[in-house]
Structure formats: structure tokens, C-alpha cells
Scaffold this active site. Structure first.
Site, short mmCIF file in Angstrom:
data_model
loop_
_atom_site.label_atom_id
_atom_site.label_comp_id
_atom_site.label_asym_id
_atom_site.label_seq_id
_atom_site.Cartn_x
_atom_site.Cartn_y
_atom_site.Cartn_z
CD GLN A 183 -3.02 0.88 0.24
OE1 GLN A 183 -3.31 -0.20 -0.11
NE2 GLN A 183 -2.96 1.90 -0.54
CG HIS A 186 -1.20 2.71 -4.09
ND1 HIS A 186 -1.24 2.03 -5.53
CD2 HIS A 186 -1.61 1.46 -3.56
CE1 HIS A 186 -2.03 1.26 -5.51
NE2 HIS A 186 -2.28 0.77 -4.34
CD GLU A 200 -8.69 2.38 -1.27
OE1 GLU A 200 -7.71 2.77 -0.72
OE2 GLU A 200 -9.05 2.31 -2.52
CG HIS A 201 -7.63 -1.98 0.41
ND1 HIS A 201 -6.95 -0.43 0.04
CD2 HIS A 201 -8.00 -2.41 -0.68
CE1 HIS A 201 -6.97 -0.26 -1.25
NE2 HIS A 201 -7.83 -1.31 -1.93
CG ASP A 236 -4.81 -3.82 -5.13
OD1 ASP A 236 -5.82 -3.44 -4.24
OD2 ASP A 236 -3.70 -3.72 -4.41
CG HIS A 293 -52.38 15.46 -4.40
ND1 HIS A 293 -51.79 16.51 -4.68
CD2 HIS A 293 -51.27 14.44 -4.43
CE1 HIS A 293 -50.70 16.66 -5.08
NE2 HIS A 293 -50.16 15.22 -4.89
P1 NAD Z 1 -4.19 10.95 -13.85
O1 NAD Z 1 -4.70 10.33 -15.12
O2 NAD Z 1 -4.93 11.00 -12.46
O3 NAD Z 1 -4.06 12.51 -13.98
C1 NAD Z 1 -3.09 12.81 -15.05
C2 NAD Z 1 -3.62 14.25 -15.79
O4 NAD Z 1 -3.80 15.12 -14.50
C3 NAD Z 1 -3.10 14.68 -16.78
O5 NAD Z 1 -3.40 14.16 -18.05
C4 NAD Z 1 -3.24 16.22 -16.82
O6 NAD Z 1 -4.45 16.58 -17.33
C5 NAD Z 1 -3.74 16.25 -15.33
N1 NAD Z 1 -2.85 17.36 -14.90
C6 NAD Z 1 -1.52 17.11 -14.02
N2 NAD Z 1 -1.06 18.24 -13.52
C7 NAD Z 1 -1.60 19.16 -13.88
C8 NAD Z 1 -1.71 20.45 -13.76
N3 NAD Z 1 -0.56 21.17 -12.99
N4 NAD Z 1 -2.64 21.32 -14.00
C9 NAD Z 1 -3.62 20.94 -14.66
N5 NAD Z 1 -3.85 19.49 -14.86
C10 NAD Z 1 -2.66 18.69 -14.51
O7 NAD Z 1 -2.73 10.36 -13.36
P2 NAD Z 1 -1.67 10.58 -12.05
O8 NAD Z 1 -1.36 11.94 -11.90
O9 NAD Z 1 -0.68 9.65 -12.43
O10 NAD Z 1 -2.52 10.13 -10.73
C11 NAD Z 1 -3.13 8.78 -10.70
C12 NAD Z 1 -3.91 8.74 -9.24
O11 NAD Z 1 -4.97 7.82 -9.38
C13 NAD Z 1 -3.09 8.75 -7.99
O12 NAD Z 1 -3.36 9.52 -7.18
C14 NAD Z 1 -3.26 7.32 -7.76
O13 NAD Z 1 -3.14 7.28 -6.15
C15 NAD Z 1 -4.75 7.17 -8.15
N6 NAD Z 1 -5.12 5.89 -8.28
C16 NAD Z 1 -6.19 5.03 -7.50
C17 NAD Z 1 -6.48 3.94 -7.72
C18 NAD Z 1 -7.68 3.61 -6.86
O14 NAD Z 1 -8.24 2.47 -6.93
N7 NAD Z 1 -7.94 4.08 -5.57
C19 NAD Z 1 -6.09 3.17 -8.75
C20 NAD Z 1 -5.22 3.71 -9.54
C21 NAD Z 1 -4.80 4.97 -9.35
#
Ligand code: NAD
Length: 445
Positions: free
Chosen positions: A270, A273, A339-340, A373, A432
């Protein structure tokens, strides 16, 4: 090189019976989400996409994802060369698809509920799929075909007519072949090559090329989360979302029967992440020797991980809570609403009945969270931040909604009508009451 006492990767320890109620409340809290600040930051992006559609979407993709696309939407059938993946990965995806589909297909509400509440008064409830759904698959820092499976399969088995899958494009403008392959498996009707707030806005309002959807699902960074919260409050968008999302978290309960190496491995899976991940170990009457063993395993295993820098930050914010019984441990977990929740307990299964709040439970020492997961069958899109008190994780019913119906015979109306007319009179709603009496009178002449 041997770690010095200071550089050890370790958690902070509390004895639950010795902390004040204020301290206990602090232990239950997650880092504050700055949702208002984020919402004001995403609003200009959402507004631009809403008013200028595809042109704005392409501009934001160029700005934030550093790729100039000619168009953002791809429709099936997807070209086979865009879905070419390693055969071992393909068969792993295929097995995960089978398991997740089996569990989610069993959840489909396909049968109407029919109840005669009074003679001649029949009420029923039946489910229908939400017609158009938007699935956000994060892609900023990692490729996540597993999230595409977790959102796409319940949409598919629920019978959603349009499944729009959005994910940020890679630097060459393409989508990872693993995500393309899953989009194909789940029958996506459109693939949107865009991420962040702009992708959420495009699906909420629709553009010339992006189909508008009725509900938006999926995890994402704070830009994605804030945009989902913003559009769900706009009555013009007329869109709902799955749930409020925050950084991922796990709570592990371990007693003297637990394997310290397994417990540490679960905590770390975890912690890797992200720096904001939450990891809590609740120990049940553990000897200091056993606790030391777990802490040593955390340190040693963490140092071997490529994401050790992330782990160092998340573990530093994580806690060990010492309790003296399973009941005390589970009461704390219920208040935390993780959550988990992983149970490294003797007779783990017998204790599941005590759990009131959790997104998903992992029972016994051979059930790592990783299996849920990816591929055991349960969903990994789960409520965080304590929302497991009132939210379920994403499941097939998240993609269906219920319609109620009633049918009343004349005899039924003779029994029910006077009750309704009396209540309508009591509320002063004459029309009514009239709608009932006019029928009773018409049939008695
Ligand atoms: P993401 O796809 O969520 O975000 C990427 C996008 O964020 C980019 O395409 C861009 O458009 C935008 N962005 C980034 N910086 C920016 C800025 N300064 N201004 C405006 N827009 C901006 O991908 P990520 O960033 O890798 O985040 C993934 C998230 O998803 C993580 O927080 C992760 O913990 C979470 N996650 C959660 C689970 C779950 O099941 N709980 C599973 C997978 C991922």
C-alpha cells in the site's frame, strides 16, 4: 550498508488504551484534502472545455500531456496493432477478466421485486442500466489496465449502452496497448485520449466528438477528483459520479499467529502507491519481540523496492496502534473505516461479522490485498478517507438504477383510496384527494 537508527524506515507507535480521546480522533484522520482550493483551480479548465469543446480539449492535452493531437476520440473496432501485448500479460489480463466478470455478473439485478402491500395494490421495483457511462483510467504516472477492467466489466455486465473510456495519451500520442486491449474486451464504444479535468469536463458536457455521459467513474489525481466534484454539482451537466476519492489506504490487524514478513509486505504494497498513501497496523496483544520483527521486515523489504523514496515518505506518516484484544482492534478499525482491511488473525473468518465499516476485507494470511487489486474478482475502486461508513465500492449496481412501479385494481383503490384522500385533505392538497374520489364516485354510479 547497515541502516542507522535514524535512517530506519519505520512507523510511529501508539498504545490505544493510553491515548486521550483527542489523540484517538487524530489517529483516525487522514491528511486534509484541499478540495475547495482544487475546485477553484479546475473551474477555468472545465469552463473552457464546456464552452469551446474539442478545441479547448486539444489545447489542454498539448499543455498538460505535452502532445499535440489532431483528434482525441477513437471508435471501435480498434486496430489490432494498437493492442499488441506480451502473451504472458495477455493471459494474465484474460484470467483477471474472467474472475472479475464472474463476480460482477453475479451481482446484476435482473429480477423485479414485486410486493402486494394491500389487496389489489401491487408495488414493484426493477433495475435498468445507466445508459451512458464515462470511465476515467488514470495514466499520468503509470499505465493502469487493472482500473480499466474494474470499471469496464461492471459497465459491460450491467448492459450500459455507451461506455466511454478516457485516459491521458502517452508522449507519442498513443494509449498503452494493455489499456487498448482492455477497452476492446469490455466493449468500450469510444476511447477518449485525454486526462485530468479536461477529460472529465468533455464527458460531462459532451463535445462535437466526445459523447456526453450520464455518470462518471474512476480514480485519479486531485485534478480529476476536483473536476468530478464540480460537474456533479452543475445541473446543466446532469451527471453523477461514483464517489469522492482520496489517497489509497490500508489497515492491517495482526495477532500473535501472524507472519511478520507477510504483514510487512502488505503494509508496503500500500505504501508504494504514493507519498500520501495511508498505512495503519493495529496489533492485537503482540509481544515487543514480534512487533520488532515486523518493523525490521518493513525496513528491510522497503529498502529492496524501486519505489523506496515514495515508501520512505508514506511510512513516515503511518502508524502502529497497539491494542489488547481483537474486539478493541476491530472497534478502532470500524471508527477508521479503511478502504482496505487485512486480517492476519487466528480464526480470521470468524471475526468478519464484527466489521461494520470497510471498503473491502482480506481474510487470513494467504489473502494479500494485491489479489483484490488485480484479479480475485472483487473491485478495487473503493471508498477512501473514511467514506466506507456510507459508500460501497464500485460494483455492478453502481451501473444500474432502480425504477419503482405500482398497479392498483378498483377493489384495491376502494381499500387504499380513503387513506390517501384523508392524508391529502390533511395536507390541504385538494386535487390529490379529488384524483382518488373522482374514480371511486365514477365507478359507484
Ligand atoms: P491521472 O490520469 O489521474 O492525471 C493525469 C492528468 O492530470 C494529466 O493528463 C493532466 O491533464 C492532469 N494534470 C496534471 N498536472 C496538472 C496541472 N498542473 N494542471 C492541470 N492538470 C494537470 O494520473 P496520475 O497523476 O498518475 O494520478 C493517478 C492517481 O490515481 C493517483 O493519485 C493514484 O493514487 C490514483 N489511483 C487510485 C486507484 C484506486 O483504486 N484508488 C487506482 C489507480 C490510481
Amino acid at each position: 550498508e547497515l541502516p542507522t537508527a535514524d535512517s530506519r524506515i519505520r512507523m510511529r507507535t501508539y498504545v490505544l488504551s493510553e491515548v486521550s480521546s483527542d489523540e484517538r480522533s487524530k489517529l483516525l484522520k487522514r491528511p486534509v484534502l484541499k478540495s475547495e482550493e482544487m475546485i477553484s483551480k479546475v473551474k477555468p479548465i472545465v469552463d473552457e472545455v464546456r464552452s469551446r469543446g474539442d478545441a479547448a480539449l486539444l489545447e489542454f492535452t498539448a499543455k498538460f500531456d505535452k502532445v499535440q493531437l489532431a483528434s482525441t476520440v477513437i471508435f471501435p473496432p480498434f486496430a489490432p496493432e494498437t493492442m499488441q501485448i506480451d502473451p504472458t500479460v495477455k493471459s494474465a489480463i484474460d484470467q483477471a477478466y474472467i474472475n472479475i466478470r464472474k463476480f460482477h455478473a453475479a451481482q446484476v439485478d435482473g429480477e423485479a421485486l414485486v410486493v402486494e402491500t394491500m389487496p389489489g395494490v401491487v408495488c414493484s421495483r426493477f433495475a435498468r442500466p445507466i445508459s451512458r457511462v464515462g470511465l476515467y483510467v488514470p495514466g499520468g504516472t503509470a499505465i493502469l489496465p487493472s482500473t480499466a477492467l474494474m470499471l469496464g466489466i461492471p459497465a459491460q455486465v450491467a448492459g450500459c449502452k455507451e461506455i466511454v473510456l478516457a485516459t491521458p495519451p502517452r508522449s507519442d500520442g498513443s494509449i498503452s496497448p494493455e489499456v487498448m486491449y482492455v477497452a476492446h474486451l469490455v466493449g468500450a464504444s469510444a476511447l477518449l485520449k485525454a486526462g485530468g479535468a479536461q477529460a472529465v469536463a468533455a464527458m460531462a458536457y459532451g463535445t462535437k466528438t466526445v459523447p456526453k455521459v450520464d455518470k462518471i467513474f474512476g480514480p485519479g489525481n486531485q485534478w480529476v477528483t476536483a473536476a468530478k466534484m464540480l460537474v456533479q454539482n452543475d445541473t446543466d451537466a446532469l451527471v453523477s459520479i461514483d464517489m469522492p476519492a482520496g489517497p489509497s489506504e490500508v489497515l492491517v490487524i495482526a495477532d500473535h499467529t501472524s507472519n511478520p514478513a507477510f504483514v510487512a509486505a502488505d503494509l508496503l504494497s500500500q505504501a508504494e502507491h504514493g507519498a500520501d498513501s495511508q498505512v495503519v497496523l493495529v496489533s492485537v496483544d503482540l509481544s515487543q519481540e514480534k512487533l520488532d520483527h515486523i518493523e525490521k521486515e518493513v525496513d528491510v523489504q522497503a529498502r529492496a523496492l524501486s519505489r523506496v523514496d515514495i515508501v520512505r515518505q508514506s511510512i513516515a506518516k503511518s502508524i502502529i496502534v497497539k491494542t489488547s484484544s481483537v474486539e478493541e482492534a476491530i472497534a478502532f478499525s470500524n471508527d477508521y473505516a479503511p478502504e482496505h482491511l487485512i486480517l492476519h488473525l487466528k480464526n480470521a473468518r470468524d471475526n468478519v461479522t464484527l466489521i461494520d465499516n470497510a471498503g473491502s476485507v482480506f481474510v487470513g494470511s494467504y489473502t494479500p490485498e494485491s489479489c483484490g487489486d488485480y484479479a480475485s474478482g472483487t473491485n478495487h475502486t473503493l471508498p477512501t478517507n473514511g467514506y466506507a461508513r456510507q459508500f460501497s465500492g464500485v460494483n455492478t449496481l453502481s451501473f444500474q438504477k432502480h425504477i419503482t412501479s405500482q398497479e392498483i385494481t378498483f377493489d384495491g383503490l376502494k381499500g387504499l383510496g380513503p387513506v390517501v384522500a384523508t392524508l391529502a385533505d390533511c395536507e390541504g392538497l385538494e386535487a390529490h384527494a379529488h384524483a382518488v374520489r373522482i374514480r371511486l364516485r365514477a365507478s359507484s354510479t
